[in-house]
Design a protein around this motif. Structure first.
Motif, mmCIF file in Angstrom:
data_model
loop_
_atom_site.group_PDB
_atom_site.id
_atom_site.type_symbol
_atom_site.label_atom_id
_atom_site.label_comp_id
_atom_site.label_asym_id
_atom_site.label_seq_id
_atom_site.Cartn_x
_atom_site.Cartn_y
_atom_site.Cartn_z
ATOM 1 N N ARG A 1 18.764 67.750 66.505
ATOM 2 C CA ARG A 1 18.122 69.026 66.170
ATOM 3 C C ARG A 1 17.460 68.947 64.791
ATOM 4 N N GLY A 2 18.132 68.275 63.873
ATOM 5 C CA GLY A 2 17.577 68.141 62.530
ATOM 6 C C GLY A 2 16.258 67.391 62.521
ATOM 7 N N SER B 1 12.545 68.843 61.589
ATOM 8 C CA SER B 1 11.784 68.153 60.533
ATOM 9 C C SER B 1 10.404 67.761 61.017
#
Length: 312
Positions: A142-143, A147
């Motif tokens: 998810r990060g 990003s």
């Protein structure tokens, strides 16, 4: 300083006139109706994609996260040009203020460049899903997805601010007639009464960084994807793998095909009409077909859409 003088003249002057499709005034009513329907289709279709990818937990995947952001971007992208076109058709008045033209150009190029980067991120997602499926969940965290989306928006801003400022500090000639239906870099440069070499350099740098390089990454990703698909022993497996990429590939083809022709080919007065119709593809046709392509080719989206419609 002549450039500053040109800027002062325009900020207090009448701005520009978007000639658009004003060649046949008798068709303005029909054109208003057609483009109003198109705009409503874009808003409705892409809003549905955004809605179902938010409310349906089965679509909480990296691919659908990128699709949600792409659909939101398409709504914004179309809203930069179509409302002004509709007002022009309805009022039979193509005038746009100097600052309005600058704002339209800035957001149009900003959103277009962001779409190029977002499509590249989606290609990387498909590459990882097919070429490295065992580590897909770990890689496409998810990060990382957040990003990539935030980076697609933020990376474009400084360059586009510089290009817009550079372009609108040019002195323009007496004629402010733009042979287009929105403010774009090539037709604006044609009206400039000064050397535009560095403007052309800036334009091609932006095309290289935010269009050519992302497209190259997309091509490389799909070369590797095709190689991986061809190694799948079963026909059903190959078909399933390819179906997960075909929607994205269709949107990429529509968007890049028309935009590349408009921005990289040699412009001339005779090509102005052709450029306008080609511009319709990457500013209007692609946002129209985006939800259609994904809803028809994506089984999960079709199921979620049917589920949503049954609950209403």
């Amino acid at each position: 300083m002549p450039q500053r003088k040109g800027l002062d003249n325009h900020t207090t002057g009448p701005g520009f006139i978007l000639l658009g499709f004003s060649d046949h005034s008798s068709l303005q009513g029909l054109r208003f109706t057609v483009f109003l329907v198109i705009y409503l289709v874009v808003i409705t279709g892409n809003s549905l994609i955004v809605l179902i990818t938010v409310v349906d937990s089965s679509l909480y995947t990296p691919m659908h996260f990128f699709l949600r952001n792409l659909s939101f971007l398409e709504i914004c992208y179309t809203s930069v040009t179509l409302p002004k076109m509709l007002v022009g058709f309805l009022m039979e008045d193509g005038r746009i203020s100097f600052l309005g033209c600058a704002a339209q150009l800035y957001f149009l190029v900003l959103l277009g460049s962001t779409e190029c980067l977002l499509l590249a991120a989606m290609a990387y997602d498909r590459y990882t899903a097919i070429c490295d499926p065992l580590h897909y969940t770990l890689i496409m965290s998810r990060g990382l997805c957040i990003s990539l989306v935030v980076g697609s928006w933020m990376a474009v801003i400084p360059m586009q601010v510089g290009q817009t400022y550079q372009l609108f500090t040019l002195p323009f000639c007496a004629s402010h007639d733009l042979h287009h239906f929105f403010c774009d870099v090539p037709p604006l440069l044609e009206l400039a009464c000064a050397e535009t070499f560095w403007n052309q350099v800036t334009l091609y740098i932006i095309i290289l960084v935010f269009a050519v390089l992302p497209f190259s990454l997309i091509v490389i990703s799909y070369i590797k994807i095709i190689r991986a698909i061809l190694k799948i022993p079963s026909v059903l497996g190959r078909h399933k793998a390819f179906s997960t990429c075909s929607s994205h590939l269709g949107v990429v083809t529509l968007f890049y095909g028309s935009a590349t022709i408009v921005y990289l080919k040699q412009r001339s007065r005779d090509s102005a009409d052709t450029d306008k119709y080609l511009a319709l593809f990457y500013t209007i046709v692609t946002p129209v077909f985006n939800p259609v392509i994904y809803s028809l080719r994506n089984k999960e989206v079709r199921i979620a859409l049917k589920k949503l419609l049954r609950t209403r």
